[in-house]
Design a protein around this motif. Sequence first.
Motif, PDB file in Angstrom:
ATOM      1  N   TYR A   1      19.297   2.128 -16.331  1.00 42.03           N
ATOM      2  CA  TYR A   1      18.998   3.174 -15.348  1.00 42.03           C
ATOM      3  C   TYR A   1      18.777   2.552 -13.973  1.00 42.03           C
ATOM      4  O   TYR A   1      19.204   3.088 -12.949  1.00 42.03           O
ATOM      5  CB  TYR A   1      17.757   3.964 -15.762  1.00 42.03           C
ATOM      6  CG  TYR A   1      17.897   4.714 -17.062  1.00 42.03           C
ATOM      7  CD1 TYR A   1      18.997   5.514 -17.306  1.00 42.03           C
ATOM      8  CD2 TYR A   1      16.920   4.624 -18.047  1.00 42.03           C
ATOM      9  CE1 TYR A   1      19.139   6.203 -18.501  1.00 42.03           C
ATOM     10  CE2 TYR A   1      17.052   5.307 -19.248  1.00 42.03           C
ATOM     11  CZ  TYR A   1      18.159   6.099 -19.468  1.00 42.03           C
ATOM     12  OH  TYR A   1      18.303   6.779 -20.646  1.00 42.03           O
ATOM     13  N   PHE A   2      18.071   1.426 -13.946  1.00 41.92           N
ATOM     14  CA  PHE A   2      17.752   0.744 -12.693  1.00 41.92           C
ATOM     15  C   PHE A   2      19.041   0.345 -11.971  1.00 41.92           C
ATOM     16  O   PHE A   2      19.172   0.533 -10.756  1.00 41.92           O
ATOM     17  CB  PHE A   2      16.884  -0.488 -13.001  1.00 41.92           C
ATOM     18  CG  PHE A   2      16.294  -1.134 -11.782  1.00 41.92           C
ATOM     19  CD1 PHE A   2      15.706  -0.384 -10.781  1.00 41.92           C
ATOM     20  CD2 PHE A   2      16.331  -2.512 -11.628  1.00 41.92           C
ATOM     21  CE1 PHE A   2      15.160  -0.975  -9.658  1.00 41.92           C
ATOM     22  CE2 PHE A   2      15.783  -3.115 -10.506  1.00 41.92           C
ATOM     23  CZ  PHE A   2      15.198  -2.347  -9.521  1.00 41.92           C
TER      24      PHE A   2
ATOM     25  N   ALA B   1      11.663   6.858 -16.974  1.00 43.89           N
ATOM     26  CA  ALA B   1      11.626   8.249 -17.458  1.00 43.89           C
ATOM     27  C   ALA B   1      12.165   9.195 -16.393  1.00 43.89           C
ATOM     28  O   ALA B   1      12.944  10.112 -16.690  1.00 43.89           O
ATOM     29  CB  ALA B   1      10.197   8.630 -17.841  1.00 43.89           C
ATOM     30  N   ALA B   2      11.752   8.961 -15.123  1.00 44.77           N
ATOM     31  CA  ALA B   2      12.217   9.819 -14.023  1.00 44.77           C
ATOM     32  C   ALA B   2      13.716   9.632 -13.801  1.00 44.77           C
ATOM     33  O   ALA B   2      14.455  10.607 -13.620  1.00 44.77           O
ATOM     34  CB  ALA B   2      11.440   9.496 -12.748  1.00 44.77           C
ATOM     35  N   ALA B   3      14.179   8.368 -13.816  1.00 43.00           N
ATOM     36  CA  ALA B   3      15.604   8.087 -13.590  1.00 43.00           C
ATOM     37  C   ALA B   3      16.469   8.705 -14.681  1.00 43.00           C
ATOM     38  O   ALA B   3      17.559   9.214 -14.412  1.00 43.00           O
ATOM     39  CB  ALA B   3      15.827   6.579 -13.531  1.00 43.00           C
TER      40      ALA B   3
ATOM     41  N   ILE C   1      14.602  17.330  -8.835  1.00 46.82           N
ATOM     42  CA  ILE C   1      15.072  17.005  -7.484  1.00 46.82           C
ATOM     43  C   ILE C   1      13.915  16.683  -6.537  1.00 46.82           C
ATOM     44  O   ILE C   1      14.108  16.129  -5.460  1.00 46.82           O
ATOM     45  CB  ILE C   1      15.946  18.156  -6.918  1.00 46.82           C
ATOM     46  CG1 ILE C   1      16.856  17.637  -5.800  1.00 46.82           C
ATOM     47  CG2 ILE C   1      15.099  19.320  -6.433  1.00 46.82           C
ATOM     48  CD1 ILE C   1      17.894  18.635  -5.334  1.00 46.82           C
ATOM     49  N   THR C   2      12.675  17.019  -6.947  1.00 45.66           N
ATOM     50  CA  THR C   2      11.509  16.744  -6.088  1.00 45.66           C
ATOM     51  C   THR C   2      10.697  15.579  -6.655  1.00 45.66           C
ATOM     52  O   THR C   2      10.848  14.445  -6.232  1.00 45.66           O
ATOM     53  CB  THR C   2      10.633  17.998  -5.930  1.00 45.66           C
ATOM     54  OG1 THR C   2      10.321  18.528  -7.241  1.00 45.66           O
ATOM     55  CG2 THR C   2      11.334  19.059  -5.116  1.00 45.66           C
ATOM     56  N   SER C   3       9.850  15.878  -7.641  1.00 50.74           N
ATOM     57  CA  SER C   3       8.897  14.872  -8.111  1.00 50.74           C
ATOM     58  C   SER C   3       9.564  13.703  -8.827  1.00 50.74           C
ATOM     59  O   SER C   3       9.146  12.550  -8.685  1.00 50.74           O
ATOM     60  CB  SER C   3       7.846  15.523  -9.019  1.00 50.74           C
ATOM     61  OG  SER C   3       8.459  16.177 -10.099  1.00 50.74           O
ATOM     62  N   ASP C   4      10.622  13.962  -9.608  1.00 50.96           N
ATOM     63  CA  ASP C   4      11.277  12.859 -10.331  1.00 50.96           C
ATOM     64  C   ASP C   4      11.952  11.891  -9.362  1.00 50.96           C
ATOM     65  O   ASP C   4      11.884  10.674  -9.540  1.00 50.96           O
ATOM     66  CB  ASP C   4      12.309  13.392 -11.327  1.00 50.96           C
ATOM     67  CG  ASP C   4      11.658  13.972 -12.573  1.00 50.96           C
ATOM     68  OD1 ASP C   4      10.443  13.821 -12.714  1.00 50.96           O
ATOM     69  OD2 ASP C   4      12.357  14.578 -13.396  1.00 50.96           O
ATOM     70  N   VAL C   5      12.609  12.436  -8.331  1.00 51.47           N
ATOM     71  CA  VAL C   5      13.248  11.572  -7.335  1.00 51.47           C
ATOM     72  C   VAL C   5      12.191  10.779  -6.564  1.00 51.47           C
ATOM     73  O   VAL C   5      12.369   9.595  -6.270  1.00 51.47           O
ATOM     74  CB  VAL C   5      14.129  12.405  -6.360  1.00 51.47           C
ATOM     75  CG1 VAL C   5      14.675  11.553  -5.235  1.00 51.47           C
ATOM     76  CG2 VAL C   5      15.280  13.053  -7.119  1.00 51.47           C
TER      77      VAL C   5
ATOM     78  N   ILE D   1      11.053   7.898  -8.579  1.00 46.97           N
ATOM     79  CA  ILE D   1      12.015   6.788  -8.496  1.00 46.97           C
ATOM     80  C   ILE D   1      11.729   5.950  -7.256  1.00 46.97           C
ATOM     81  O   ILE D   1      11.749   4.721  -7.296  1.00 46.97           O
ATOM     82  CB  ILE D   1      13.470   7.323  -8.475  1.00 46.97           C
ATOM     83  CG1 ILE D   1      13.845   7.855  -9.867  1.00 46.97           C
ATOM     84  CG2 ILE D   1      14.459   6.251  -8.037  1.00 46.97           C
ATOM     85  CD1 ILE D   1      15.162   8.595  -9.910  1.00 46.97           C
ATOM     86  N   GLN D   2      11.440   6.647  -6.144  1.00 47.76           N
ATOM     87  CA  GLN D   2      11.142   5.902  -4.914  1.00 47.76           C
ATOM     88  C   GLN D   2       9.875   5.065  -5.067  1.00 47.76           C
ATOM     89  O   GLN D   2       9.828   3.905  -4.676  1.00 47.76           O
ATOM     90  CB  GLN D   2      10.986   6.864  -3.728  1.00 47.76           C
ATOM     91  CG  GLN D   2      10.926   6.118  -2.394  1.00 47.76           C
ATOM     92  CD  GLN D   2      10.218   6.915  -1.320  1.00 47.76           C
ATOM     93  OE1 GLN D   2       9.298   7.665  -1.616  1.00 47.76           O
ATOM     94  NE2 GLN D   2      10.618   6.737  -0.085  1.00 47.76           N
ATOM     95  N   HIS D   3       8.836   5.664  -5.656  1.00 51.66           N
ATOM     96  CA  HIS D   3       7.557   4.963  -5.782  1.00 51.66           C
ATOM     97  C   HIS D   3       7.609   3.834  -6.800  1.00 51.66           C
ATOM     98  O   HIS D   3       6.909   2.840  -6.661  1.00 51.66           O
ATOM     99  CB  HIS D   3       6.456   5.946  -6.181  1.00 51.66           C
ATOM    100  CG  HIS D   3       6.079   6.880  -5.080  1.00 51.66           C
ATOM    101  ND1 HIS D   3       6.036   6.493  -3.767  1.00 51.66           N
ATOM    102  CD2 HIS D   3       5.720   8.198  -5.085  1.00 51.66           C
ATOM    103  CE1 HIS D   3       5.680   7.512  -3.011  1.00 51.66           C
ATOM    104  NE2 HIS D   3       5.481   8.565  -3.786  1.00 51.66           N
ATOM    105  N   SER D   4       8.417   4.000  -7.849  1.00 48.79           N
ATOM    106  CA  SER D   4       8.393   3.007  -8.922  1.00 48.79           C
ATOM    107  C   SER D   4       9.583   2.058  -8.848  1.00 48.79           C
ATOM    108  O   SER D   4       9.427   0.878  -8.534  1.00 48.79           O
ATOM    109  CB  SER D   4       8.360   3.712 -10.275  1.00 48.79           C
ATOM    110  OG  SER D   4       9.401   4.656 -10.368  1.00 48.79           O
TER     111      SER D   4
END
Length: 608
Positions: free
Chosen positions: A3-4, A339-341, A153-157, A160-163
């Motif tokens: 995923y990364f 998980a978010a990705a 499209i909001t919290s999951d993305v 990704i930015q934070h993690s």
Amino acid sequence: MNYFKKILQFAIPYRRYGFLNIFFNILYALFSALSFAALIPMLDVLFKPEQKILVEPVYNGFANLKDYLQDYINYRVTEYSGDDDMKGLILVIGLVLILFLLKNAFNYFAMYFITFLRNGVLKDIRNKMYQKIVDLPISYFSEKRKGDVIARITSDVLEIQHSFLSVLELVVREPLTILFTILIMFGISAKLTIFVFVFIPIAGMIISRIGKSLKKQSDKVQKEQGEFLSIVEETLSGLRVIKAFNAESKFYNTFKKSTNRFFKFSNSLLNRQNLASPTGEFLGILVIGVLLWFGGKMVLVDKTLDPSSFIAYMGLAYNILTPAKAISKASYGVRKGNAAAERVLEVLESENPISDSKNAVEKTDLNKDILIDNVSFKYEDDYILKDFNLKVKKGHTVALVGQSGSGKSTIANLVTRFYDVNMGEILIDGINIKDISKKSLRDLMGLVTQDSILFNDTVKNNIGLGKENASHDEIIEAAKVANAHDFIVELSNGYDTNIGDSGNKLSGGQKQRLSIARAVLKNPPIMILDEATSALDTESERLVQDALEKMMRNRTSIVIAHRLSTIQNADSIVVLNKGIIVEQGTHEELMLSKKGYKKLVEMQSLNA
């Protein structure tokens, strides 16, 4: 890591910011180690004033590099200060301050450039997701909750930015900081450094065990967030019904149960995550404690290490703790980001079964007819249409009538290619619609549905959706054809009036007339009307019906009708029952046949 790698593809357009970040991170890591190493000559000036170097030392090879550098700095400090030890102290303090200043300046520049990469990737993922959402077929969203898509499209993305993307800040800086620090530590004392490395793998194993279940917990949190966002979306959409049926408490309890689950999952996730920092710090201090014991023995008992070098060594050892903790925290972030990705990539990698064929043609007009040839279709298990045949000649109006569930709206969905047929084919001028590009196919058609789909924008922009770059005069002309101009000019700002969310500032008839104006402005050769008057009162129906008749002149129209009074002038009326044509003809012909259509007309006349 799979995923990364996929998420990192979005970083390619911003790679120059990544390279600048790497460059400044290398400098930061180098100066981070040097700033502690520079403490040694300062400490020598303080603690060993009698051991001044008066003759410039000679370089005797890499093996003696540490002693050479230490003696060289001592010599330069002694030369500068002369007999005034305070001058030497000020020089060394200045050197240390400059090194720390440069270290922090390089850290700022590294963070400055990575910000553009992180936010650029965030923007591009969101844009790609939105593009995918509008491209995917309607069937995809009938299986998904809207709130869950919004959460992705909001919290999951954002997750990704934070993690994931925070790892980019650490991937060069922290390992290099550790590497440069260890090299200098080896230069000061190889024996002491080897002793330290016995404990580091043990600490790493303990931290790794804590984080194994993080992805699973994070997945639960993100799914539950999608769940309660769906409840909020449904509540806002159906607020009138909820209030009318006094169902506030029922919906509140459903929402409360979801937030309670979210509370439980979040607590479990954060508590595991929070365990990483204190565990890592304690293990780090434990290593420092062992260092103090072993290194102190080397200084006090074995006399194999001088005190100033040992103090600097301890500073370097502590300097490893911060990047080591950051790497540990990043590994937790990667598990959370996984998980978010996974949820984001599930949308991005969803294949659209309704796509243009390789040799799709552009069609700009209808010349002969629309032919629905032997079509069978099912949404899930049961066929809605089976071996269905219908021909609509150019310039003719064909009306489809029948009870709910007879397949009328399904035909509209298939002709517009919102869904693809399971068997058979739909032809326009003899060309299968699968061989016509979706854009040009939908350019041929205007659609007016039972539910007026309007947007939180001005009247002008809602009508203007029908034609790109339409002039104000064209919009007014379309509104006049749709019997909408008179009520529009009476609005507070006329055509520039905002009509609210879903057009809720307008009546049902007004909203429907705006939908018709939009279709009129598009001026397509084929018009599809899906129960366009069924939800209106008699006065509104009369105005809308008049607008529809004006719009349908000289056009090929497929009309799905609930109110049979609106389709009496159709060239052909098709009566459906469970996806099968049971009657077909003009209004007069069907009334004379005295079958199902006549009964439907009489029933509606009695109910009128």
